[in-house]
Design an enzyme around this catalytic site. Structure first.
Site, PDB file in Angstrom:
ATOM      1  N   HIS A   1      61.935 -36.067  31.389  1.00 44.96           N
ATOM      2  CA  HIS A   1      61.659 -37.509  31.389  1.00 44.96           C
ATOM      3  C   HIS A   1      60.335 -37.790  30.675  1.00 44.96           C
ATOM      4  O   HIS A   1      59.545 -36.887  30.452  1.00 44.96           O
ATOM      5  CB  HIS A   1      61.640 -38.085  32.803  1.00 44.96           C
ATOM      6  CG  HIS A   1      60.602 -37.524  33.707  1.00 44.96           C
ATOM      7  ND1 HIS A   1      60.683 -36.262  34.266  1.00 44.96           N
ATOM      8  CD2 HIS A   1      59.437 -38.047  34.161  1.00 44.96           C
ATOM      9  CE1 HIS A   1      59.626 -36.049  35.026  1.00 44.96           C
ATOM     10  NE2 HIS A   1      58.846 -37.119  34.973  1.00 44.96           N
TER      11      HIS A   1
ATOM     12  N   TYR B   1      48.953 -40.777  38.571  1.00 44.09           N
ATOM     13  CA  TYR B   1      50.342 -40.371  38.757  1.00 44.09           C
ATOM     14  C   TYR B   1      50.910 -39.757  37.478  1.00 44.09           C
ATOM     15  O   TYR B   1      51.550 -38.712  37.511  1.00 44.09           O
ATOM     16  CB  TYR B   1      51.180 -41.580  39.183  1.00 44.09           C
ATOM     17  CG  TYR B   1      52.657 -41.297  39.293  1.00 44.09           C
ATOM     18  CD1 TYR B   1      53.159 -40.580  40.376  1.00 44.09           C
ATOM     19  CD2 TYR B   1      53.538 -41.741  38.323  1.00 44.09           C
ATOM     20  CE1 TYR B   1      54.514 -40.325  40.487  1.00 44.09           C
ATOM     21  CE2 TYR B   1      54.893 -41.482  38.425  1.00 44.09           C
ATOM     22  CZ  TYR B   1      55.377 -40.769  39.504  1.00 44.09           C
ATOM     23  OH  TYR B   1      56.713 -40.511  39.594  1.00 44.09           O
TER      24      TYR B   1
ATOM     25  N   HIS C   1      56.963 -40.494  30.592  1.00 43.74           N
ATOM     26  CA  HIS C   1      56.151 -41.538  31.222  1.00 43.74           C
ATOM     27  C   HIS C   1      55.267 -42.151  30.148  1.00 43.74           C
ATOM     28  O   HIS C   1      54.628 -41.415  29.385  1.00 43.74           O
ATOM     29  CB  HIS C   1      55.210 -40.946  32.288  1.00 43.74           C
ATOM     30  CG  HIS C   1      55.886 -40.575  33.547  1.00 43.74           C
ATOM     31  ND1 HIS C   1      56.016 -41.457  34.595  1.00 43.74           N
ATOM     32  CD2 HIS C   1      56.457 -39.423  33.939  1.00 43.74           C
ATOM     33  CE1 HIS C   1      56.652 -40.847  35.578  1.00 43.74           C
ATOM     34  NE2 HIS C   1      56.923 -39.610  35.209  1.00 43.74           N
TER      35      HIS C   1
ATOM     36  N   GLN D   1      52.101 -35.680  36.683  1.00 45.77           N
ATOM     37  CA  GLN D   1      53.485 -35.363  36.384  1.00 45.77           C
ATOM     38  C   GLN D   1      53.631 -34.028  35.655  1.00 45.77           C
ATOM     39  O   GLN D   1      54.527 -33.248  35.948  1.00 45.77           O
ATOM     40  CB  GLN D   1      54.141 -36.472  35.557  1.00 45.77           C
ATOM     41  CG  GLN D   1      54.484 -37.679  36.354  1.00 45.77           C
ATOM     42  CD  GLN D   1      55.430 -37.354  37.479  1.00 45.77           C
ATOM     43  OE1 GLN D   1      56.524 -36.868  37.278  1.00 45.77           O
ATOM     44  NE2 GLN D   1      54.987 -37.607  38.699  1.00 45.77           N
TER      45      GLN D   1
END
Length: 140
Positions: A60, A125, A62, A129
């Site tokens: 993924h 955050y 971000h 990750q």
């Protein structure tokens, strides 16, 4: 982050965006990851979107971005996902047949507005990750 301006408009439109490859394939590492970092930075520059922070994890992406109010988030995401797929397939032609022509990214994405109050929380955050991703894969 201070307010930005375009002509007669001052703005502070920042977003936390997360999106995934189709079927959440765990394929974004090594050369692919380096290429995607370069591609996403270039595409953000071309649309005058400020990439404040971001991480590409194995399955993924971000991004913490400032998108001018003249552009919608959905317009930006369509652009990023569409152009990055084409550019990635140009650099890695084997992906075109392996992952299907024009179908590298999954259809949806997650987006949240980020105010000045929780900006540090979002930054922390995103930074964590990559560490969490390494722990899950057993890499250090």
């Amino acid at each position: 982050m201070d307010n930005q301006s375009i002509q007669h408009t001052h703005w502070n439109c920042t977003y936390h965006i997360v999106f995934i490859p189709k079927y959440r394939r765990k394929i974004m590492y090594g050369e692919t990851k380096r290429d995607l970092v370069e591609i996403i930075k270039k595409l953000c520059e071309m649309k005058q979107v400020q990439l404040i922070d971001g991480k590409i994890c194995i399955d993924h992406v971000h991004m913490y971005v400032a998108i001018p109010p003249k552009m919608s988030v959905s317009e930006f995401m369509s652009y990023i996902k569409g152009k990055s797929t084409l550019m990635l397939f140009d650099r890695h032609p084997e992906y075109r047949t392996k992952y299907g022509d024009r179908h590298f990214w999954a259809r949806g994405y997650y987006v949240a507005t980020v105010g000045n109050v929780n900006e540090e929380t979002v930054r922390k955050y995103i930074q964590e990750q990559e560490e969490n991703d390494k722990i899950e894969d057993g890499r250090k």
